[in-house]
Design an enzyme around this catalytic site. Structure first.
Site, PDB file in Angstrom:
ATOM      1  N   ARG A  23       0.835  -1.201   0.000  1.00 18.77           N
ATOM      2  CA  ARG A  23       0.000   0.000   0.000  1.00 18.77           C
ATOM      3  C   ARG A  23       0.866   1.245   0.000  1.00 18.77           C
ATOM      4  O   ARG A  23       1.805   1.356   0.792  1.00 18.77           O
ATOM      5  CB  ARG A  23      -0.940   0.019   1.206  1.00 18.77           C
ATOM      6  CG  ARG A  23      -1.964  -1.089   1.154  1.00 18.77           C
ATOM      7  CD  ARG A  23      -2.919  -1.036   2.329  1.00 18.77           C
ATOM      8  NE  ARG A  23      -3.796  -2.201   2.320  1.00 18.77           N
ATOM      9  CZ  ARG A  23      -4.632  -2.516   3.289  1.00 18.77           C
ATOM     10  NH1 ARG A  23      -4.723  -1.742   4.356  1.00 18.77           N
ATOM     11  NH2 ARG A  23      -5.381  -3.588   3.217  1.00 18.77           N
ATOM     12  N   SER A 116      -8.151  -1.470   0.967  1.00 19.02           N
ATOM     13  CA  SER A 116      -9.123  -1.828   1.997  1.00 19.02           C
ATOM     14  C   SER A 116      -9.936  -0.635   2.465  1.00 19.02           C
ATOM     15  O   SER A 116     -10.647  -0.015   1.690  1.00 19.02           O
ATOM     16  CB  SER A 116      -8.404  -2.504   3.168  1.00 19.02           C
ATOM     17  OG  SER A 116      -9.347  -3.022   4.101  1.00 19.02           O
ATOM     18  N   HIS A 117      -9.826  -0.290   3.746  1.00 16.47           N
ATOM     19  CA  HIS A 117     -10.652   0.741   4.367  1.00 16.47           C
ATOM     20  C   HIS A 117     -10.039   2.128   4.241  1.00 16.47           C
ATOM     21  O   HIS A 117     -10.575   3.088   4.790  1.00 16.47           O
ATOM     22  CB  HIS A 117     -10.830   0.408   5.850  1.00 16.47           C
ATOM     23  CG  HIS A 117      -9.525   0.223   6.562  1.00 16.47           C
ATOM     24  ND1 HIS A 117      -8.710  -0.855   6.319  1.00 16.47           N
ATOM     25  CD2 HIS A 117      -8.889   0.975   7.486  1.00 16.47           C
ATOM     26  CE1 HIS A 117      -7.626  -0.745   7.072  1.00 16.47           C
ATOM     27  NE2 HIS A 117      -7.713   0.348   7.787  1.00 16.47           N
ATOM     28  N   ASP A 281     -16.751  -1.915   4.284  1.00 16.15           N
ATOM     29  CA  ASP A 281     -15.646  -0.994   3.988  1.00 16.15           C
ATOM     30  C   ASP A 281     -15.302  -0.952   2.508  1.00 16.15           C
ATOM     31  O   ASP A 281     -16.047  -1.457   1.665  1.00 16.15           O
ATOM     32  CB  ASP A 281     -14.415  -1.377   4.815  1.00 16.15           C
ATOM     33  CG  ASP A 281     -13.740  -2.644   4.305  1.00 16.15           C
ATOM     34  OD1 ASP A 281     -14.451  -3.541   3.787  1.00 16.15           O
ATOM     35  OD2 ASP A 281     -12.508  -2.754   4.428  1.00 16.15           O
ATOM     36  N   ASP A 283     -13.208  -2.477   0.417  1.00 15.71           N
ATOM     37  CA  ASP A 283     -13.150  -3.684  -0.409  1.00 15.71           C
ATOM     38  C   ASP A 283     -14.107  -4.775   0.046  1.00 15.71           C
ATOM     39  O   ASP A 283     -14.061  -5.892  -0.469  1.00 15.71           O
ATOM     40  CB  ASP A 283     -11.722  -4.227  -0.456  1.00 15.71           C
ATOM     41  CG  ASP A 283     -11.243  -4.753   0.880  1.00 15.71           C
ATOM     42  OD1 ASP A 283     -11.685  -4.225   1.919  1.00 15.71           O
ATOM     43  OD2 ASP A 283     -10.394  -5.674   0.904  1.00 15.71           O
ATOM     44  N   ASP A 285     -14.472  -6.398   2.999  1.00 13.23           N
ATOM     45  CA  ASP A 285     -14.114  -7.478   3.915  1.00 13.23           C
ATOM     46  C   ASP A 285     -14.377  -7.138   5.384  1.00 13.23           C
ATOM     47  O   ASP A 285     -14.262  -8.007   6.239  1.00 13.23           O
ATOM     48  CB  ASP A 285     -12.662  -7.928   3.711  1.00 13.23           C
ATOM     49  CG  ASP A 285     -11.630  -6.858   4.020  1.00 13.23           C
ATOM     50  OD1 ASP A 285     -12.012  -5.712   4.326  1.00 13.23           O
ATOM     51  OD2 ASP A 285     -10.424  -7.172   3.939  1.00 13.23           O
ATOM     52  N   ARG A 286     -14.722  -5.885   5.684  1.00 12.41           N
ATOM     53  CA  ARG A 286     -15.027  -5.502   7.066  1.00 12.41           C
ATOM     54  C   ARG A 286     -16.509  -5.191   7.212  1.00 12.41           C
ATOM     55  O   ARG A 286     -17.189  -4.924   6.232  1.00 12.41           O
ATOM     56  CB  ARG A 286     -14.194  -4.287   7.479  1.00 12.41           C
ATOM     57  CG  ARG A 286     -12.700  -4.535   7.401  1.00 12.41           C
ATOM     58  CD  ARG A 286     -11.903  -3.375   7.956  1.00 12.41           C
ATOM     59  NE  ARG A 286     -10.483  -3.605   7.771  1.00 12.41           N
ATOM     60  CZ  ARG A 286      -9.524  -3.181   8.595  1.00 12.41           C
ATOM     61  NH1 ARG A 286      -9.856  -2.493   9.676  1.00 12.41           N
ATOM     62  NH2 ARG A 286      -8.250  -3.434   8.346  1.00 12.41           N
ATOM     63  N   THR A 349      -2.462 -10.730  14.049  1.00  8.23           N
ATOM     64  CA  THR A 349      -3.364 -10.050  13.122  1.00  8.23           C
ATOM     65  C   THR A 349      -2.981 -10.411  11.694  1.00  8.23           C
ATOM     66  O   THR A 349      -1.815 -10.396  11.336  1.00  8.23           O
ATOM     67  CB  THR A 349      -3.285  -8.530  13.340  1.00  8.23           C
ATOM     68  OG1 THR A 349      -3.710  -8.231  14.673  1.00  8.23           O
ATOM     69  CG2 THR A 349      -4.166  -7.795  12.353  1.00  8.23           C
ATOM     70  N   GLU A 368     -11.532 -10.637  13.817  1.00  3.21           N
ATOM     71  CA  GLU A 368     -10.576  -9.667  14.319  1.00  3.21           C
ATOM     72  C   GLU A 368     -11.343  -8.462  14.834  1.00  3.21           C
ATOM     73  O   GLU A 368     -12.377  -8.088  14.273  1.00  3.21           O
ATOM     74  CB  GLU A 368      -9.604  -9.237  13.214  1.00  3.21           C
ATOM     75  CG  GLU A 368      -8.710 -10.349  12.717  1.00  3.21           C
ATOM     76  CD  GLU A 368      -7.744  -9.908  11.628  1.00  3.21           C
ATOM     77  OE1 GLU A 368      -6.738 -10.605  11.441  1.00  3.21           O
ATOM     78  OE2 GLU A 368      -8.001  -8.879  10.981  1.00  3.21           O
ATOM     79  N   SER A 370     -10.763  -5.539  14.442  1.00  2.00           N
ATOM     80  CA  SER A 370     -10.742  -4.465  13.460  1.00  2.00           C
ATOM     81  C   SER A 370     -11.891  -4.598  12.466  1.00  2.00           C
ATOM     82  O   SER A 370     -11.738  -4.287  11.289  1.00  2.00           O
ATOM     83  CB  SER A 370      -9.402  -4.420  12.730  1.00  2.00           C
ATOM     84  OG  SER A 370      -9.085  -5.679  12.177  1.00  2.00           O
ATOM     85  N   LYS A 381     -11.707 -12.344   5.361  1.00  2.00           N
ATOM     86  CA  LYS A 381     -12.815 -11.812   6.144  1.00  2.00           C
ATOM     87  C   LYS A 381     -13.881 -11.333   5.173  1.00  2.00           C
ATOM     88  O   LYS A 381     -13.571 -10.975   4.038  1.00  2.00           O
ATOM     89  CB  LYS A 381     -12.358 -10.701   7.081  1.00  2.00           C
ATOM     90  CG  LYS A 381     -11.469  -9.617   6.513  1.00  2.00           C
ATOM     91  CD  LYS A 381     -11.038  -8.682   7.637  1.00  2.00           C
ATOM     92  CE  LYS A 381     -10.020  -7.652   7.166  1.00  2.00           C
ATOM     93  NZ  LYS A 381      -8.634  -8.188   7.163  1.00  2.00           N
TER      94      LYS A 381
END
Length: 558
Positions: A23, A116-117, A281, A283, A285-286, A349, A368, A370, A381
């Site tokens: 990233r 991600s987020h 989020d 992508d 996954d959250r 993690t 997790e 998060s 996730k």
């Protein structure tokens, strides 16, 4: 045969792959050969005999630069011997769907374009990671090898093919190389239908006295919300908000927590709040789960899903193989595992640690703190899965409640869970965008204090059981992961933990985790910040966080 051009390049510093891929700022990735170098290094790190003739998957969260990156990756894939690429239409694939496609299509692996987020746009973040044949994030032996090749890469193997139209599903052939543009929802939806009782969930979402709101935060699950919740499950179209994916997430921060999902929080804590609220989020996954004027912590959420899975979700009807949580996640899941008589693993993690356990047949549900929750149906996730799991529990608990009757609520389910298992009060403080060197110095100071500590040391009213820097030996492959977070654990089970996050694109994020167990139902309704206040004070004093970072308050409190 596809014509392959060998394009000279030179190594670029700083391409070390972290826990969730590489990233950086989008401007960095979009300049010169930055992305191409990393992708070529990946192909160098993978066994050539396995890559040649293979099929791979490509997709992402729709953020800025994904369209251009898709074409670069396709040309490099063809140039390095890949035979076929499955690409989500418009370059779309939420992360759990990408894992599902890899598994469903028997692909060798896949590229996920996402940070991600993190925010998106020309001045914001971009990221990429590689998922392996089980759909799981690449293990460290692969990411370490990629980094090694980034330091020596000097040639890009680029296929001499035109850009591919990714807006229409279908197959495009270039000699012996083939690109198939697929519906980004179809494979994933087929899998979800095998996991859940869609008729049961539909019976809840079509009740005239049930309201829900799903906030896609202008991110990738916007492409999945209508097909799943509205078209398949009968929810009202207005139950899905911010459901058009945008390259910059409409200027927002697509992180589903109480700070950044402010719009949903206001709705769910209003006088006329829906029965159920959820957000996902960047992508997909959250997830964040809310009830009417009620927030469910991620640590509680995974524990409640696990406790109800066998009864409410057909996929688990034969029982759970095991449970797992990341080390900073509150131990609510451990208590469920003990009650069910199954194994419970505490891992570093990173979802790849769960993937090993799943592949070995020892793990069913995991999470997790998060805001990541998932199961062994994929190797990531899975935000929409967690939402459907909660809807399954609500639907099952309300199946005999007549319309207009007193429905079983998210709050009721959570409080009944606490009454049975006890409540693990939990909070996380995030200090984002800190200077890296002072943060590293703070962690080293904490490591020294942990090493010098001894059982019985007093921290205010708390008595130390042990302090360490968490180390994990993988029970499946024997690999050892060190320096995963400094933790101070007290004799009553309370603890505080400090670690630096690896999910940002620049600077450092300090994360402080606070946990305290409460068995007495009369005390379980307290506000978490009030219940944890004494321990938070001790943690901040022990870490000297303000001195090291200059921060007096966190960016986000969960």
């Amino acid at each position: 045969m596809v014509t392959v051009r060998e394009v000279p390049t030179t190594p670029i510093e700083g391409q070390k792959t972290g826990t969730s891929g590489l990233r950086k700022k989008a401007a960095v990735f979009s300049e010169g050969n930055y992305l191409a170098n990393w992708v070529q290094a990946l192909f160098g790190a993978l066994p050539r005999r396995e890559v040649e003739g293979s099929a791979m998957v490509l997709g992402g969260d729709g953020r800025w630069f994904n369209k251009e990156a898709s074409q670069i990756i396709l040309k490099l894939a063809a140039g390095n011997g890949v035979k076929k690429m499955y690409v989500g239409r418009d370059g779309y694939l939420c992360t759990p769907a990408a894992s599902a496609v890899i598994r469903e299509r028997g692909a060798y692996g896949g590229f996920i374009m996402s940070a991600s987020h993190n925010p998106g746009g020309p001045k914001e973040d971009w990221g990429i990671k590689f998922n392996y044949s089980s759909g799981e994030p690449a293990p460290e032996k692969i990411t370490d090898a990629i980094y090694g090749f980034t330091q020596t890469v000097d040639t890009l193997k680029m296929a001499d093919i035109p850009d591919v139209d990714l807006s229409v599903c279908g197959v495009t052939k270039f000699g012996d190389f083939e690109v198939e543009v697929i519906d980004p929802v179809a494979d994933y939806l087929k899998l979800l239908k095998r996991v859940f009782d869609f008729d049961l969930i539909k019976s809840l979402l079509t009740r005239p006295d049930f309201k829900m709101q799903f906030d896609a935060m202008h991110a990738i699950t916007g492409a999945y919300a209508k097909p799943i919740f509205v078209d398949e499950l009968g929810a009202s179209p207005d139950s899905c908000v911010n459901a058009v994916p945008k390259e910059d997430f409409a200027g927002g921060h697509p992180d589903p927590n109480l700070t950044y999902a402010e719009e949903l929080v206001k709705v769910m804590f209003s006088a006329d709040a829906p029965d159920f609220g959820a957000a996902s989020d960047g992508d997909g996954d959250r997830n964040m789960i809310l009830g009417n004027n009620f927030f469910v912590t991620p640590s509680d959420s995974v524990a409640i899903i696990a406790a109800n899975a066998v009864e409410c979700i057909p996929y688990f009807k034969s029982g759970l193989k095991g449970l797992a949580r990341s080390m900073p996640t509150a131990a609510a899941l451990d208590r469920v595992a003990a009650g069910l008589g199954v194994e419970c693993f505490e891992t570093p993690t990173g979802w790849k640690f769960f993937g090993n356990l799943m592949d070995a047949g020892r793990l069913s549900v995991c999470g997790e703190e998060s805001f990541g929750t998932g199961a062994d149906h994929v190797r990531e996730k899975d935000g929409p899965w967690a939402v459907l799991a909660w809807l399954s529990i609500l639907a099952y608990r309300n199946k005999d409640v007549p319309v207009g009757g007193k429905k079983v609520s998210v709050e009721q389910i959570t409080k009944e869970h606490w009454a049975k298992y006890g409540r693990n009060f939990f909070s996380r403080y995030d200090y984002e965008g800190c200077e890296s060197d002072p943060c590293n110095a703070m962690v080293e100071s904490l490591r020294a204090k942990a090493a010098a500590s001894k059982k019985g040391d007093k921290y205010g009213d708390y008595e130390l059981d042990y302090a360490d820097d968490f180390e994990y030996t993988d029970p499946i492959d024997g690999s050892v992961s060190k320096n995963q977070g400094v933790r101070f654990v007290f004799t009553d089970g309370s603890r505080f933990i400090f670690r630096l996050s690896g999910t940002g694109s620049s600077g450092a994020t300090v994360r402080m985790y606070i946990e305290q167990y409460e068995a007495d139902p009369a005390k379980q309704g307290a506000d978490a910040q009030v219940a944890l206040a004494p321990l938070i004070k001790i943690a901040l004093e022990t870490s000297e966080l303000a001195k090291f970072t200059g921060r007096e308050s966190p960016t986000v409190i969960t």
